[in-house]
Motif scaffolding. Sequence first.
Motif, mmCIF file in Angstrom:
data_model
loop_
_atom_site.group_PDB
_atom_site.id
_atom_site.type_symbol
_atom_site.label_atom_id
_atom_site.label_comp_id
_atom_site.label_asym_id
_atom_site.label_seq_id
_atom_site.Cartn_x
_atom_site.Cartn_y
_atom_site.Cartn_z
ATOM 1 N N ASN A 69 63.236 80.036 49.924
ATOM 2 C CA ASN A 69 62.287 81.043 50.080
ATOM 3 C C ASN A 69 62.780 82.078 50.686
ATOM 4 O OD1 ASN A 69 60.118 82.680 50.827
ATOM 5 N ND2 ASN A 69 58.796 80.709 51.190
ATOM 6 N N ARG A 70 62.993 83.498 50.148
ATOM 7 C CA ARG A 70 63.400 84.558 50.557
ATOM 8 C C ARG A 70 62.790 85.138 52.061
ATOM 9 N NH1 ARG A 70 62.871 88.942 45.929
ATOM 10 N NH2 ARG A 70 60.773 89.560 46.071
ATOM 11 N N ARG A 71 61.579 84.626 52.289
ATOM 12 C CA ARG A 71 61.043 84.628 53.638
ATOM 13 C C ARG A 71 60.661 83.708 54.513
ATOM 14 N NH1 ARG A 71 57.732 89.049 54.609
ATOM 15 N NH2 ARG A 71 56.112 87.442 55.481
ATOM 16 N N GLN A 121 60.349 93.748 54.426
ATOM 17 C CA GLN A 121 58.983 93.311 54.517
ATOM 18 C C GLN A 121 58.610 93.148 55.819
ATOM 19 O OE1 GLN A 121 56.862 92.821 51.696
ATOM 20 N NE2 GLN A 121 55.377 92.932 53.403
ATOM 21 N N LEU A 122 59.407 92.845 56.893
ATOM 22 C CA LEU A 122 58.991 92.672 58.324
ATOM 23 C C LEU A 122 58.625 94.041 58.837
ATOM 24 C CD1 LEU A 122 60.160 90.218 60.937
ATOM 25 C CD2 LEU A 122 60.063 92.535 61.520
ATOM 26 N N VAL A 144 64.440 90.088 53.968
ATOM 27 C CA VAL A 144 63.125 89.847 54.712
ATOM 28 C C VAL A 144 62.956 90.918 55.851
ATOM 29 C CG1 VAL A 144 64.159 88.073 56.053
ATOM 30 C CG2 VAL A 144 61.682 87.966 55.819
ATOM 31 N N ASP A 191 54.105 82.817 58.139
ATOM 32 C CA ASP A 191 55.030 81.530 57.818
ATOM 33 C C ASP A 191 54.128 80.715 57.058
ATOM 34 O OD1 ASP A 191 56.550 79.287 57.491
ATOM 35 O OD2 ASP A 191 57.809 79.577 59.508
ATOM 36 N N LEU A 212 65.048 84.555 57.591
ATOM 37 C CA LEU A 212 64.728 85.502 58.649
ATOM 38 C C LEU A 212 65.852 85.373 59.550
ATOM 39 C CD1 LEU A 212 63.246 87.610 60.059
ATOM 40 C CD2 LEU A 212 61.938 85.875 61.112
ATOM 41 N N PHE A 226 54.524 88.248 61.386
ATOM 42 C CA PHE A 226 55.130 87.489 60.361
ATOM 43 C C PHE A 226 54.091 86.331 60.149
ATOM 44 C CE2 PHE A 226 58.393 84.585 58.744
ATOM 45 C CZ PHE A 226 59.230 85.508 57.960
#
Length: 298
Positions: free
Chosen positions: A187-189, A253-254, A250, A111, A194, A109
């Motif tokens: 932020n969707r990430r 994507q992870l 998320v 950040d 998460l 991940f």
Amino acid sequence: MKRLLFLPILFVCTTGIVRSQELNAVLTINSDKVQGTNKQIFNTLQNALSEFINTKKWSTATFSPNERIDCNFTIIVNSLENNLFSSEIQIQARRPVFNSTYTTTVFNFRDTEFNFEYTEFEPLEYNENTLNSNLTAVIIYYIYVILGFDFDSFSPNGGQSFFQQAQQIVTLAQSEPSWNGWTAFANRRNRHALATALTENQGESFHTMWYNYHRKGLDEMAANADRGRANLISSLSALKELKNARPASVLLQLFSDSKLDEAVAVYSKATMQEKQEGHKLFSELFPAATSRYESLKN
């Protein structure tokens, strides 16, 4: 596989009892973008964080030295001014696959919202009910996320208490408006997104998939490659459920960042029909990553 025997609970500070730490972490600070400053502060911080992560006890589970979770924290400092670090952090964690020399990534991940204040030699502290700095808040948050994904891969929903602890850190951090990365819907990430995805009901199928993928899939392959591969492939249907419920989750994507290449490699040993089904599945889930699973068409 010893972690199957222990149920993780929220952080408890113990005294008088010797238990091996959970993490075997390598923390690196990259300060190449920062010019004209004393580099010693980066070395001091790197050593302090390494000790903080690796010497504290983060659960009640018992780990032998060879069971510690291998992980990497890479902090990239973009700028430093008046003890304010503008940074991003990349976190990766791995676990061994049963009866093999292969290790599989359980967390990968990036950040990009990691700003913090740090004065050289200041102590790094953590109390379960208070957060002293965004620096330690972020590091501890990702420690619990790593533990959650690792434990989830060994037992059904084994990591839930760790994910809940990560969610608690999000709640505490939101009371500090100057700390970035914790805000809902910004932020969707980010860390809020998460933690929410890992603790909400819509994510239950993902946790089930994570256990089946690792414990019934990868861990079975040494004993019976066909059975393990079939179980792993079968587990991936849960990702379609997740996308239907949360198209922008998320967690999708992870999975792409942590597992997609590995899953494609497993499919590459399957039948032609299964390969084609895998290509169709990944096309629906990850339409922007076509080149990574294009080989399954052949």
